[in-house]
Design an enzyme around this catalytic site. Structure first.
Site, PDB file in Angstrom:
ATOM      1  N   TYR B 100       1.111  -1.390  -0.056  1.00 12.21           N
ATOM      2  CA  TYR B 100       0.218   0.431   0.237  1.00 12.21           C
ATOM      3  C   TYR B 100       0.626   1.050  -0.257  1.00 12.21           C
ATOM      4  O   TYR B 100       2.423   1.418   0.488  1.00 12.21           O
ATOM      5  CB  TYR B 100      -0.685  -0.093   1.320  1.00 12.21           C
ATOM      6  CG  TYR B 100      -1.698   1.160   1.398  1.00 12.21           C
ATOM      7  CD1 TYR B 100      -3.299   1.589   0.982  1.00 12.21           C
ATOM      8  CD2 TYR B 100      -1.094   2.735   2.008  1.00 12.21           C
ATOM      9  CE1 TYR B 100      -3.834   2.963   1.013  1.00 12.21           C
ATOM     10  CE2 TYR B 100      -1.965   4.044   2.588  1.00 12.21           C
ATOM     11  CZ  TYR B 100      -3.237   3.425   1.882  1.00 12.21           C
ATOM     12  OH  TYR B 100      -3.705   4.683   1.644  1.00 12.21           O
ATOM     13  N   GLU B 183      -2.739   7.857  -4.131  1.00 14.60           N
ATOM     14  CA  GLU B 183      -3.028   6.213  -3.793  1.00 14.60           C
ATOM     15  C   GLU B 183      -2.521   5.459  -4.713  1.00 14.60           C
ATOM     16  O   GLU B 183      -3.379   5.093  -5.846  1.00 14.60           O
ATOM     17  CB  GLU B 183      -4.296   6.441  -2.366  1.00 14.60           C
ATOM     18  CG  GLU B 183      -4.046   5.203  -2.160  1.00 14.60           C
ATOM     19  CD  GLU B 183      -5.602   4.906  -1.029  1.00 14.60           C
ATOM     20  OE1 GLU B 183      -5.657   5.181   0.143  1.00 14.60           O
ATOM     21  OE2 GLU B 183      -6.453   4.339  -2.186  1.00 14.60           O
TER      22      GLU B 183
END
Lengths: 288, 361
Positions: B100, B183
């Site tokens: 992530y 992101e």
């Protein structure tokens, strides 16, 4: 009072615009009432030589500082140039910048605040109504007729809601030491903690009201940082998630910063939270 | 404003962040036409800005033989209430490891907050609670041009070396695109390298113009009209229309409605210097919502002229009842004007809100 007093000289950036000119007049009217120094000079690049309500206009802050003594600056310039104005002030040695301007891109704000920090310059705002120490100094656009001099410090992310609560405090006989609008943007210079630290060192301030809203966690952070008696009000208990409620910073994101959990956290650290603005004076009375 | 996955990927790709090969389609026919650009097996991803898209049925496996039919089904769907107008048809990745990576505006540090985790495709908040060791963060002042090498080492842990370059390039995207969030979740390793399997990019609404974006897609039609008048407007689901000046005061008015068991139909902040014209437009806009039965106007200010506001309310000429609370300059005159036309003007926001809640009962 905190941040400034009668003797603080003030420069206004964006002096020749409609807002800037209008509020120079109001700030100096207040300065005359209280016997303060007020706005000594205005700055608008390319407009040197003009006068706004008797205040001389300069091309740059450095030029203005050659003729006048000033430590505070109020910014009314349009959003695209406001970050630049903050940095100009900091670099010229101004120690307090109050940025009224709304809609400044947040990256500009972050860079300008970082730059100001390198020059030991405190930034109030942006997207704020400024501050008012009743009987001493007004920096920004707050109406003065609702306030009264006293011992309650007020810190708020909002404008008119602050006036509403200040009005109720005044009606209840609770005057204010300084009222600081820290701004409705997600990134702001002076936060609740910064202002509370100044209130702690201010002999005039006996208790403080923090007026917060949805988004982020600066209210709780501030409340944890101080020993000063506090009362809080948090706006936005009815605000839906992921919707911007007028202020760029008033948004519940990723399940964070909603009013109920903020209120719960404040109560958990012992801060009384008013369920309506009109409850604030009673809660303050119970503390002092 | 939130960009769609394919828009974010195209930005990331320009900065050298590897993304899977794929095509964007707006109809079944377009998929047939572009089929030869796709491998034998691929994935169809609905381009909707909602979280949990996969679980909601927005991501389907497909191949050259059944792709057109599956795309047809996906176009008919609504993913969490959002209709599917675009689909990203993308090559399937042979995933070995997932990570992530995000960079966001951090209110607390006033800097960029970089988060990196040893697990991908997860809710980062949940992961941070369950496995705090797996999530690493660093905050970086925007005056710094590149992510320092020590910071990259701290963030990456045992992730492959290419990840360092990707973190730095994502930071470049973040800075140059005025992002409030960039992101990659998940960032994946495959036998052919590291890829951004998903992409999210949210641009600061105050920077849309300089980013060349002319219209904010996140707004509804009525919200856009409000924006043209300089109002902040949010649609809600109740029957009491609300007009205030200042975001905080308007929010507090909504809260007070809820406190008295009423339901607000909207949030409308007219902003500073509410004159006759602006007030008229605001009242008409709110009244234009058919669910609004009564409107509360709550204006407080030093420079707001109450006589102007009163004339604006009357000029709007709407059928719903309007209850007004005004404090400011020329207050008495404003009261007189409204009373003369049969409007109710009350002295406090509490009284005004109570009256509105009673009016809809």
């Amino acid at each position: 009072m905190i941040y400034g007093d009668k003797h603080t000289g003030v420069i206004v950036q964006g002096a020749t615009g409609k807002q800037g000119a209008f509020h120079i007049a109001l700030m100096n009217e207040y300065a005359r009432q209280v016997g303060g120094k007020g706005v000594v000079a205005g700055v608008t690049p390319g407009k040197a030589g003009q006068e706004i309500h008797g205040v001389p206009v300069y091309n740059s802050i450095r030029d203005a500082l050659k003729d006048y003594d000033a430590s505070a600056q109020v910014i009314f310039v349009p959003a695209a140039a406001a970050g630049d104005s903050i940095m100009e002030a900091a670099s010229a040695g101004i120690s307090l910048v109050v940025a009224i301007t709304e809609h400044i891109p947040v990256h500009d704000t972050m860079r300008a605040i970082e730059f100001a920090k390198l020059h030991d310059c405190a930034v109030v705002g942006p997207n704020c109504p400024g501050l008012l120490s009743p009987g001493e100094i007004k920096l920004g656009i707050m109406p003065v007729h609702l306030s009264a001099r006293g011992h309650i410090g007020v810190i708020s992310r909002s404008g008119t809601l602050t006036y509403e609560i200040v009005d109720q405090l005044t009606r209840a006989g609770l005057g204010q030491s300084t009222i600081v609008g820290i701004g409705g943007d997600p990134v702001i210079g002076q936060t609740f903690s910064d202002v509370l630290a100044r209130f702690e060192d201010d002999p005039q301030t006996k208790a403080a009201v923090i007026i917060g809203e949805v988004g982020g966690g600066l209210e709780e952070e501030g409340a944890r940082s101080t020993d000063l008696p506090l009362v809080a009000y948090i706006a936005g208990i009815s605000a839906p998630p992921e919707k911007r409620m007028g202020h760029a910073g008033a948004i519940i994101e990723g399940g964070e910063g909603d009013a109920r959990s903020k209120i719960a956290r404040l109560k958990a650290i012992g801060v009384p939270v008013a369920s309506r603005p009109s409850e604030v004076p009673r809660l303050i009375r119970e503390l002092v | 404003m939130k960009l769609l996955e394919h828009e974010a990927k195209s930005q990331f790709s320009k900065y050298g962040i590897p993304v899977p090969g794929g095509v964007v389609i707006r109809s079944q026919e377009e998929l047939s036409e572009k089929m030869n650009e796709l491998p034998e097996q691929f994935v169809l991803k609905a381009q909707v800005e909602v979280g949990g898209r996969g679980k909601a049925g927005g991501i389907l496996m497909a191949g050259r033989s059944d792709g057109v039919a599956i795309a047809g089904e996906l176009f008919k769907k609504e993913i969490k209430g959002v209709p599917v107008k675009e689909i990203l048809a993308e090559e399937r990745l042979e995933i070995q490891q997932e990570f992530y990576l995000s960079i966001a505006v951090d209110r607390s540090s006033k800097q960029a907050l970089i988060l990196f985790a040893d697990a991908g495709g997860v809710e980062i908040e949940a992961l941070a609670k369950e496995r705090p060791d797996a999530v690493r963060k660093a905050s970086l002042p925007l005056l710094i041009r590149d992510v320092p090498a020590f910071m990259l080492r701290d963030l990456m842990g045992k992730a492959p070396k290419e990840v360092g370059k990707i973190i730095n390039q994502l930071y470049r995207v973040f800075c140059e695109k005025d992002a409030i969030l960039a992101e990659i979740n998940p960032l994946v390793t495959t036998p052919s390298g590291v890829f951004a399997a998903d992409a999210k990019l949210i641009i600061d609404d105050n920077a849309l113009a300089r980013q060349g974006i002319t219209q904010n897609r996140d707004l509804t039609e009525r919200e856009r009209e409000a924006e043209r008048h300089g109002f902040s407007y949010v649609e809600l689901s109740g029957d009491i229309g609300v007009i205030g000046n200042g975001a905080g005061l308007t929010m507090a008015t909504l809260d007070l409605i809820e406190y008295y068991d009423g339901r607000a139909a909207n949030f409308l902040d007219v902003g500073g210097g509410a004159d006759q014209e602006r007030v008229m437009h605001a009242v008409r806009l709110v009244a234009g919502d058919p669910s609004v039965k009564v409107i509360v106007v709550n204006l407080l200010g030093g420079i707001t002229r109450c006589d102007e506001v009163a004339r604006g309310v009357i000029a709007a000429g709407i059928t719903q009842q309007v209850i007004v609370r005004l404090a400011g300059t020329n207050e008495a005159e404003g009261k007189q004007i409204l009373a003369g036309s049969g409007y109710r003007m009350l002295d406090s926001m509490e009284q005004a809100v109570k009256a509105a809640v009673e009016a809809v009962r």
